[in-house]
Design a protein around this motif. Sequence first.
Motif, PDB file in Angstrom:
ATOM      1  N   LYS A   1      24.648   8.490  15.317  1.00 22.55           N
ATOM      2  CA  LYS A   1      24.011   8.324  14.013  1.00 22.55           C
ATOM      3  C   LYS A   1      22.549   8.743  14.099  1.00 22.55           C
ATOM      4  O   LYS A   1      21.853   8.396  15.055  1.00 22.55           O
ATOM      5  N   SER A   2      22.112   9.478  13.106  1.00 25.34           N
ATOM      6  CA  SER A   2      20.707   9.874  13.059  1.00 25.34           C
ATOM      7  C   SER A   2      19.904   8.780  12.368  1.00 25.34           C
ATOM      8  O   SER A   2      20.269   8.311  11.292  1.00 25.34           O
ATOM      9  N   HIS A   3      18.834   8.346  13.005  1.00 25.54           N
ATOM     10  CA  HIS A   3      17.978   7.312  12.433  1.00 25.54           C
ATOM     11  C   HIS A   3      16.704   7.903  11.834  1.00 25.54           C
ATOM     12  O   HIS A   3      15.757   7.169  11.545  1.00 25.54           O
ATOM     13  N   THR A   4      16.663   9.223  11.685  1.00 25.82           N
ATOM     14  CA  THR A   4      15.450   9.864  11.179  1.00 25.82           C
ATOM     15  C   THR A   4      15.083   9.343   9.793  1.00 25.82           C
ATOM     16  O   THR A   4      13.946   8.952   9.543  1.00 25.82           O
ATOM     17  N   LEU A   5      16.060   9.318   8.888  1.00 24.15           N
ATOM     18  CA  LEU A   5      15.787   8.863   7.524  1.00 24.15           C
ATOM     19  C   LEU A   5      15.323   7.411   7.522  1.00 24.15           C
ATOM     20  O   LEU A   5      14.367   7.049   6.845  1.00 24.15           O
ATOM     21  N   ARG A   6      16.026   6.589   8.339  1.00 21.32           N
ATOM     22  CA  ARG A   6      15.632   5.181   8.402  1.00 21.32           C
ATOM     23  C   ARG A   6      14.202   5.042   8.898  1.00 21.32           C
ATOM     24  O   ARG A   6      13.409   4.267   8.355  1.00 21.32           O
ATOM     25  N   ASN A   7      13.858   5.809   9.945  1.00 21.91           N
ATOM     26  CA  ASN A   7      12.506   5.726  10.500  1.00 21.91           C
ATOM     27  C   ASN A   7      11.456   6.167   9.493  1.00 21.91           C
ATOM     28  O   ASN A   7      10.390   5.566   9.383  1.00 21.91           O
ATOM     29  N   VAL A   8      11.761   7.239   8.745  1.00 20.60           N
ATOM     30  CA  VAL A   8      10.819   7.718   7.727  1.00 20.60           C
ATOM     31  C   VAL A   8      10.612   6.656   6.659  1.00 20.60           C
ATOM     32  O   VAL A   8       9.489   6.368   6.233  1.00 20.60           O
ATOM     33  N   VAL A   9      11.719   6.022   6.228  1.00 19.55           N
ATOM     34  CA  VAL A   9      11.616   4.968   5.211  1.00 19.55           C
ATOM     35  C   VAL A   9      10.778   3.805   5.730  1.00 19.55           C
ATOM     36  O   VAL A   9       9.930   3.257   5.017  1.00 19.55           O
ATOM     37  N   LEU A  10      11.001   3.416   6.994  1.00 19.74           N
ATOM     38  CA  LEU A  10      10.232   2.304   7.555  1.00 19.74           C
ATOM     39  C   LEU A  10       8.743   2.635   7.615  1.00 19.74           C
ATOM     40  O   LEU A  10       7.896   1.788   7.325  1.00 19.74           O
ATOM     41  N   VAL A  11       8.418   3.876   7.998  1.00 18.37           N
ATOM     42  CA  VAL A  11       7.015   4.292   8.045  1.00 18.37           C
ATOM     43  C   VAL A  11       6.397   4.242   6.658  1.00 18.37           C
ATOM     44  O   VAL A  11       5.283   3.748   6.461  1.00 18.37           O
ATOM     45  N   LEU A  12       7.140   4.748   5.660  1.00 16.93           N
ATOM     46  CA  LEU A  12       6.624   4.734   4.291  1.00 16.93           C
ATOM     47  C   LEU A  12       6.411   3.311   3.792  1.00 16.93           C
ATOM     48  O   LEU A  12       5.421   3.006   3.130  1.00 16.93           O
ATOM     49  N   VAL A  13       7.364   2.431   4.108  1.00 19.47           N
ATOM     50  CA  VAL A  13       7.211   1.029   3.698  1.00 19.47           C
ATOM     51  C   VAL A  13       5.973   0.417   4.344  1.00 19.47           C
ATOM     52  O   VAL A  13       5.185  -0.284   3.692  1.00 19.47           O
ATOM     53  N   ALA A  14       5.788   0.704   5.640  1.00 14.06           N
ATOM     54  CA  ALA A  14       4.615   0.163   6.337  1.00 14.06           C
ATOM     55  C   ALA A  14       3.323   0.679   5.719  1.00 14.06           C
ATOM     56  O   ALA A  14       2.364  -0.078   5.527  1.00 14.06           O
ATOM     57  N   LEU A  15       3.299   1.979   5.398  1.00  7.05           N
ATOM     58  CA  LEU A  15       2.104   2.556   4.776  1.00  7.05           C
ATOM     59  C   LEU A  15       1.840   1.933   3.417  1.00  7.05           C
ATOM     60  O   LEU A  15       0.689   1.663   3.055  1.00  7.05           O
ATOM     61  N   CYS A  16       2.909   1.700   2.658  1.00  9.85           N
ATOM     62  CA  CYS A  16       2.744   1.069   1.338  1.00  9.85           C
ATOM     63  C   CYS A  16       2.172  -0.336   1.481  1.00  9.85           C
ATOM     64  O   CYS A  16       1.288  -0.735   0.723  1.00  9.85           O
ATOM     65  N   VAL A  17       2.697  -1.086   2.472  1.00 11.67           N
ATOM     66  CA  VAL A  17       2.199  -2.441   2.685  1.00 11.67           C
ATOM     67  C   VAL A  17       0.718  -2.411   3.036  1.00 11.67           C
ATOM     68  O   VAL A  17      -0.088  -3.181   2.505  1.00 11.67           O
ATOM     69  N   LEU A  18       0.351  -1.478   3.929  1.00 10.52           N
ATOM     70  CA  LEU A  18      -1.061  -1.360   4.302  1.00 10.52           C
ATOM     71  C   LEU A  18      -1.911  -0.961   3.116  1.00 10.52           C
ATOM     72  O   LEU A  18      -3.015  -1.474   2.908  1.00 10.52           O
ATOM     73  N   ALA A  19      -1.405  -0.005   2.319  1.00 11.44           N
ATOM     74  CA  ALA A  19      -2.168   0.460   1.156  1.00 11.44           C
ATOM     75  C   ALA A  19      -2.355  -0.659   0.145  1.00 11.44           C
ATOM     76  O   ALA A  19      -3.445  -0.864  -0.397  1.00 11.44           O
ATOM     77  N   ILE A  20      -1.277  -1.420  -0.106  1.00 14.70           N
ATOM     78  CA  ILE A  20      -1.373  -2.515  -1.070  1.00 14.70           C
ATOM     79  C   ILE A  20      -2.340  -3.574  -0.556  1.00 14.70           C
ATOM     80  O   ILE A  20      -3.183  -4.080  -1.298  1.00 14.70           O
ATOM     81  N   GLY A  21      -2.227  -3.872   0.745  1.00 16.25           N
ATOM     82  CA  GLY A  21      -3.159  -4.841   1.321  1.00 16.25           C
ATOM     83  C   GLY A  21      -4.591  -4.362   1.215  1.00 16.25           C
ATOM     84  O   GLY A  21      -5.497  -5.114   0.877  1.00 16.25           O
ATOM     85  N   GLY A  22      -4.795  -3.052   1.491  1.00  8.43           N
ATOM     86  CA  GLY A  22      -6.137  -2.480   1.366  1.00  8.43           C
ATOM     87  C   GLY A  22      -6.642  -2.538  -0.061  1.00  8.43           C
ATOM     88  O   GLY A  22      -7.812  -2.828  -0.310  1.00  8.43           O
ATOM     89  N   CYS A  23      -5.739  -2.287  -1.024  1.00  8.26           N
ATOM     90  CA  CYS A  23      -6.134  -2.335  -2.438  1.00  8.26           C
ATOM     91  C   CYS A  23      -6.562  -3.738  -2.823  1.00  8.26           C
ATOM     92  O   CYS A  23      -7.572  -3.928  -3.495  1.00  8.26           O
ATOM     93  N   PHE A  24      -5.773  -4.733  -2.364  1.00 11.61           N
ATOM     94  CA  PHE A  24      -6.143  -6.105  -2.694  1.00 11.61           C
ATOM     95  C   PHE A  24      -7.487  -6.464  -2.063  1.00 11.61           C
ATOM     96  O   PHE A  24      -8.314  -7.141  -2.690  1.00 11.61           O
ATOM     97  N   ALA A  25      -7.685  -6.013  -0.822  1.00 10.66           N
ATOM     98  CA  ALA A  25      -8.964  -6.298  -0.164  1.00 10.66           C
ATOM     99  C   ALA A  25     -10.113  -5.631  -0.909  1.00 10.66           C
ATOM    100  O   ALA A  25     -11.162  -6.229  -1.146  1.00 10.66           O
ATOM    101  N   PHE A  26      -9.886  -4.353  -1.297  1.00  5.75           N
ATOM    102  CA  PHE A  26     -10.928  -3.623  -2.029  1.00  5.75           C
ATOM    103  C   PHE A  26     -11.215  -4.299  -3.362  1.00  5.75           C
ATOM    104  O   PHE A  26     -12.369  -4.477  -3.760  1.00  5.75           O
ATOM    105  N   LEU A  27     -10.132  -4.701  -4.065  1.00  6.00           N
ATOM    106  CA  LEU A  27     -10.321  -5.352  -5.363  1.00  6.00           C
ATOM    107  C   LEU A  27     -11.066  -6.672  -5.198  1.00  6.00           C
ATOM    108  O   LEU A  27     -11.904  -7.025  -6.038  1.00  6.00           O
ATOM    109  N   GLY A  28     -10.768  -7.379  -4.115  1.00 10.70           N
ATOM    110  CA  GLY A  28     -11.476  -8.637  -3.882  1.00 10.70           C
ATOM    111  C   GLY A  28     -12.962  -8.410  -3.671  1.00 10.70           C
ATOM    112  O   GLY A  28     -13.804  -9.106  -4.242  1.00 10.70           O
ATOM    113  N   VAL A  29     -13.293  -7.400  -2.837  1.00 13.04           N
ATOM    114  CA  VAL A  29     -14.708  -7.086  -2.583  1.00 13.04           C
ATOM    115  C   VAL A  29     -15.381  -6.609  -3.866  1.00 13.04           C
ATOM    116  O   VAL A  29     -16.495  -7.024  -4.203  1.00 13.04           O
ATOM    117  N   ALA A  30     -14.684  -5.691  -4.595  1.00 15.99           N
ATOM    118  CA  ALA A  30     -15.270  -5.160  -5.831  1.00 15.99           C
ATOM    119  C   ALA A  30     -15.489  -6.268  -6.852  1.00 15.99           C
ATOM    120  O   ALA A  30     -16.531  -6.325  -7.515  1.00 15.99           O
TER     121      ALA A  30
END
Length: 204
Positions: free
Chosen positions: A52-81
């Motif tokens: 089984k190829s896990h490439t798609l799964r790995n890409v999805v996991l990376v994207l999810v992680a990036l989204c979580v980081l981005a959302i966390g960063g946005c909340f942090a930025f909004l808090g500071v702003a």
Amino acid sequence: MSDTSNPGGTGSPGPGYYSDPSGVMRWWDGTQWTDRVQSGGPPPPAPQPPKKSHTLRNVVLVLVALCVLAIGGCFAFLGVAANEVNEAIETADAEDAAPGGPDNPLTITEGQPFEVSGFQYAPGWSVTEDALGYAQVEGLKVTNTRDDKDGAIVEIKFMNGSEVVALVDCTTEQIPVGQTTSLNCFGGDEFPAEYDRITINDTF
């Protein structure tokens, strides 16, 4: 093939591969040898299920992680702003309420020095009636003692009780820190026959 020699020389065995008289593994159909022989190599390996190829799964996991980081960063930025906005609002409100601020006109005396939020106004100024009979302020000078370059935009009001009986607007260009300049004052109200005090406040 017609050789009917019994494999193993005993009773007739069931069909299968046996060693024929020449030593070759040959198919015995239960009564006689056939032309089917078994290859000498090992049986072919059983087919393996495709990996089984896990490439798609790995890409999805990376994207999810990036989204979580981005959302966390946005909340942090909004808090500071939001915190900075609140501080700016509190500072502006405090300046508006300070003596001479837009919400708190400062009573001044003709010819006397005074200070409004880091602008030092020099003595020697006067109120007059110009050639058209309008109220006017002459000789008003200011020194910028604030932290940054800034300009003065003020209202000087002639008050009679709670009534504004004449208004003069005064402005300057942007004044570097430590520099003194004269205000340009102009009014469109007649010089009042009666007033009990003069006030000044920043326009905004």
